[in-house]
Design a protein around this motif. Structure first.
Motif, short mmCIF file in Angstrom:
data_model
loop_
_atom_site.label_atom_id
_atom_site.label_comp_id
_atom_site.label_asym_id
_atom_site.label_seq_id
_atom_site.Cartn_x
_atom_site.Cartn_y
_atom_site.Cartn_z
N THR A 244 5.65 7.42 -11.04
CA THR A 244 5.14 7.77 -9.72
C THR A 244 5.79 6.87 -8.69
OG1 THR A 244 3.30 6.19 -9.68
CG2 THR A 244 2.90 8.29 -10.79
N THR A 245 5.64 7.23 -7.43
CA THR A 245 6.09 6.34 -6.37
C THR A 245 5.20 5.11 -6.33
OG1 THR A 245 4.67 7.38 -4.71
CG2 THR A 245 6.86 8.34 -5.03
N GLY A 248 1.66 5.73 -5.86
CA GLY A 248 0.96 6.50 -6.88
C GLY A 248 1.17 7.99 -6.81
N LYS A 310 4.44 2.81 -11.88
CA LYS A 310 4.80 2.85 -10.46
C LYS A 310 6.07 2.03 -10.26
CE LYS A 310 0.03 3.31 -8.83
NZ LYS A 310 -1.02 2.76 -7.95
#
Length: 457
Positions: A244-245, A248, A310
């Protein structure tokens, strides 16, 4: 038995670093086990699938160093899926359902209000021939559900039915088929959903291990049941955590988030992408790995965390710089030649500038500065201009080497009384036009005495 894995994206957009993680997990697993990877495009969604995306994905995989042993398209394999459907129907394991989406939603809400799990109640199995005829007379067409083996004798009395597998990534896993709705395999218009073509292909292609994102964990129980219903032993499964970034958010092909094409076009090295995509979210530290073989040696799917990973996109740049700063001239010689950087000084030049580059292509700027002079000079004060002019009078005679810079600046320091930044910065600006960059001790021999004098203010 030869290990056979597959990477099976839908060609509906550019793949991103999260997709690359799945492709690399499969490729590295094949490398470690002496196996093969099949590139399969799940392109049964004709409206959204495009050949241009499939071609772009193949380009991205080649750039990453992934080498499929075969390439295939689901859109060319409908006869296999039709045969699977016929087999399931003849066994009474695929049944027609006529509910609309609104009707299904109402039933779901009723079950929830009664504190029952919101699973499909198999009402379609109770339809009589007359009721089916009436529904079809209204113009309704059926979708088809796979009857899960989660009951003894009565399909309306499902009981706990555990499906177990030893996940390559997550370890022992269990899914209760009684907690699931019978999955829809065929839509009203006769097109296939993901599950049936995927399982039929995995059987026909002899896939031994399915390694994919952990968003598919809950699907695995039904898919194992479908493998067995089609007369095949299920392959091994592995489910890695998703990327994910930093905030999130999930990654999406449709938005182009961190697409591999974009990273490549921005000058990022393939092993920077591979190092980050594989090592983040594992027990291994995220470090730049120079070769796919070295990455395969470090790869352990079981070392992957069960929680989402992340990451900061800036990490790609950090790894990229670290890789470039370690690259030998032989590794980049052909790429430098494409930038016009060649000849007897090319290797010495590369060793001088590589530690200050963001991308290999940035070397072209410094080559131009060395060969032609500053292209973006910062202005010198009148006092500094006079200082630099006098300093150039003290240039030592040739031949020059890396020690020439020290000899020159010691002489300038003795005459001017300047030291530190007040001595070095004006000379750097006069020579390169930039306040920072490669060591001047390395650049000065490349400039030569005549080239240096040509930059006298």
């Amino acid at each position: 038995m030869t290990t056979i894995v597959r990477f099976a994206p839908s060609p509906t957009g550019m793949i991103h670093i999260g997709n690359a993680r799945t492709a690399l997990f499969n490729w590295l697993f094949a490398m470690k086990t002496g196996g093969q990877l099949i590139q399969r495009f799940d392109d049964t969604d004709v409206a959204r699938s495009k050949q241009e995306y499939a071609d772009a994905i193949l380009t991205d995989l080649e750039w990453l160093g992934i080498k499929p042993s075969a390439i295939d398209y689901q859109s060319k394999r409908f006869a296999i899926y039709d045969a699977a459907v016929a087999k399931l129907k003849s066994a009474g394991l695929l049944y027609p359902c006529y509910e609309t989406a609104d009707e299904l939603e109402r039933r779901r809400k009723i079950r929830l209000s009664r504190r029952l799990p919101p699973v499909y109640g198999r009402e379609a199995l109770k339809l009589t021939a007359d009721e089916i005829s009436a529904l079809e007379a209204e113009g309704r067409k059926p979708h088809w559900r796979f009857l899960l083996p989660n009951f003894a004798d009565d399909p309306f009395a499902p009981s706990r039915t555990e499906v177990h597998w030893d996940d390559v990534v997550r370890g022992p896993q269990t899914v209760d088929l009684a907690s699931m709705s019978d999955p829809v395999l065929v839509r009203e218009d006769g097109t296939y959903l993901y599950t049936l073509p995927s399982v039929a292909d995995d059987i026909e292609m002899g896939i031994t291990h399915i390694i994919r994102g952990d968003d598919h964990v809950t699907n695995t129980g039904a898919q194992i049941a479908l493998f067995r219903a089609l007369g095949a032993e299920p392959p091994a499964f592995g489910h890695h955590n998703l990327l994910t970034t930093a905030s999130g958010e999930g990654l999406s092909k449709r938005t182009g988030a961190l697409s591999i094409t974009g990273l490549r076009e921005s000058g990022i090295e393939p092993m920077a992408v591979a190092s980050l995509a594989v090592l983040i979210g594992t027990s291994e530290s995220v470090q730049p790995v120079a070769t796919m073989e070295e990455l395969a040696a470090r790869f352990d799917p079981a070392a992957t965390s069960k929680s989402a990973a992340k990451f900061d996109p800036a990490e790609v740049g950090t790894l990229n710089r670290a890789l470039i700063h370690q690259m030998s001239f032989a590794e980049v010689q052909a790429r430098l030649a494409e930038l016009g950087i060649e000849g007897p000084q090319a290797e010495e030049f590369w060793l001088a500038v590589r530690g200050n580059l963001e991308t290999v292509a940035d070397a072209a700027t410094w080559w131009r500065i060395v060969r032609e002079g500053p292209d973006t000079a910062e202005s010198l004060s009148e006092e500094d201009r006079g200082f630099v002019a006098e300093a150039f009078d003290l240039l030592p005679p040739e031949p020059w080497d890396r020690g020439t810079w020290r000899i020159w600046t010691d002489a300038v320091k003795a005459q001017s009384g300047r030291k530190g930044k007040t001595l070095f910065m004006p000379l750097r600006l006069a020579l390169t036009g930039r306040p920072s960059g490669p060591e001047l001790a390395d650049l000065l021999p490349l400039l030569g005495r005549a080239g240096t004098l040509g930059r006298r203010p």
